[in-house]
Design a protein around this motif. Structure first.
Motif, PDB file in Angstrom:
ATOM      1  N   ILE A 169       1.033  -1.302   0.085  1.00  0.00           N
ATOM      2  CA  ILE A 169       0.045   0.150   0.198  1.00  0.00           C
ATOM      3  C   ILE A 169       0.756   1.236   0.098  1.00  0.00           C
ATOM      4  N   VAL A 170       0.600   2.161  -1.063  1.00  0.00           N
ATOM      5  CA  VAL A 170       1.242   3.534  -0.697  1.00  0.00           C
ATOM      6  C   VAL A 170       0.097   4.455  -0.599  1.00  0.00           C
ATOM      7  N   LYS A 171       0.157   4.984   0.919  1.00  0.00           N
ATOM      8  CA  LYS A 171      -1.272   5.856   0.922  1.00  0.00           C
ATOM      9  C   LYS A 171      -0.718   7.396   1.190  1.00  0.00           C
ATOM     10  N   ASP A 172      -1.777   8.238   1.231  1.00  0.00           N
ATOM     11  CA  ASP A 172      -1.709   9.644   1.261  1.00  0.00           C
ATOM     12  C   ASP A 172      -0.880  10.114   0.348  1.00  0.00           C
ATOM     13  N   ILE A 173      -0.868   9.651  -1.043  1.00  0.00           N
ATOM     14  CA  ILE A 173      -0.330  10.434  -2.144  1.00  0.00           C
ATOM     15  C   ILE A 173      -0.968  11.717  -2.333  1.00  0.00           C
ATOM     16  N   GLU A 174      -0.186  13.073  -2.298  1.00  0.00           N
ATOM     17  CA  GLU A 174      -1.238  14.038  -2.386  1.00  0.00           C
ATOM     18  C   GLU A 174      -1.343  14.326  -3.834  1.00  0.00           C
ATOM     19  N   LEU A 175      -2.364  14.723  -4.440  1.00  0.00           N
ATOM     20  CA  LEU A 175      -2.402  15.019  -5.724  1.00  0.00           C
ATOM     21  C   LEU A 175      -3.453  16.251  -5.935  1.00  0.00           C
ATOM     22  N   TYR A 176      -2.998  16.973  -7.227  1.00  0.00           N
ATOM     23  CA  TYR A 176      -3.824  18.270  -7.555  1.00  0.00           C
ATOM     24  C   TYR A 176      -3.805  17.953  -8.926  1.00  0.00           C
TER      25      TYR A 176
END
Ligand SMILES: Nc1nc2c(ncn2[C@@H]2O[C@H](COP(=O)(O)OP(=O)(O)OP(=O)(O)O)[C@@H](O)[C@H]2O)c(=O)[nH]1
Ligand SMILES: [Zn+2]
Length: 199
Positions: free
Chosen positions: A79-86
């Motif tokens: 799991i790769v979590k909290d990947i910020e995205l715009y």
């Protein structure tokens, strides 16, 4: 100590020039004086900003994953979590922003962890709707790595709902997309949801 804040972004000068002309016209239509000091370089700044915000069109997310694909017999959840995205909503070209949580269960192959975040970035930096963004990330990982399953959850706030229109400042939209074992096994899906909610 002197810092070097050299800008790494390289833009196509022809595209920037054409976009700048259009943005100058837009600013004038909005009643602005494009000769005043603060605005002289604004059309060019917007042009570069918009190229940056849509640079995902120049990236191949599948290639990104394949560039760091390694044979590995690990068959548990990654799991790769909290990947910020715009991203930009395609209806108003206003930002939507938040976090993506991505998981997969390898089936002989893993990928570099940063590549998962790069795939999110490549699809987010386009004109999007949150649903399509979610599904595109899922499908890209499924096709490139052929894992036992993929799970993607995105939580985002949409400026077009917050600063205009219905003006619901704190509304958040959650979308999800699953394949394989995440679809078939409720327990696997619940483990993923539990792990992304923790902490
Ligand atoms: N499903 C979905 N809708 C989105 C997304 N981003 C923006 N929208 C919606 O797109 C819709 C466009 O609706 P329209 O009625 O054509 O546009 P509008 O008159 O500006 O609508 P309002 O925002 O309600 O003022 C709005 O309901 C937005 O909230 C997204 O990522 N997914
Ligand atoms: Zn919108």
């Amino acid at each position: 100590m002197e810092q070097n804040y050299a800008r790494e972004e390289v833009y196509n000068p022809e595209t920037i020039e054409k976009l700048s002309e259009h943005y100058r016209a837009i600013l004038e239509l909005l009643g602005e004086d494009t000769d005043r000091e603060g605005l002289v370089k604004t059309p060019e700044r917007i042009a570069k900003a918009m190229c940056f915000l849509t640079r995902g069109y120049d990236e191949d997310p599948r290639e990104i994953l394949l560039s760091a694909k390694f044979h590995e017999e690990y068959k548990q959840m990654v799991i790769v979590k909290d990947i910020e995205l715009y991203s930009l909503c395609e209806h108003h070209m206003l930002p939507f922003y938040g976090k993506a949580h991505v998981a997969y269960i390898p089936n002989g192959y893993i990928t570099g962890l940063s590549k998962i975040a790069r795939v999110v970035e490549a699809y987010a930096r386009r004109l999007q709707v949150q649903e399509r963004l979610t599904v595109q990330i899922r499908d890209c990982i499924q096709q490139a790595l052929d894992p036992l399953g993929v799970a993607v959850v995105i939580e985002a706030g949409h400026m077009c709902m917050q600063m205009r229109g219905v003006q619901k400042q704190s509304s958040l939209t959650t979308t999800s997309a699953f394949t394989g074992v995440f679809l078939r096994q409720m327990q696997t899906r619940e483990e993923f949801i539990h792990l992304i909610r923790r902490g």
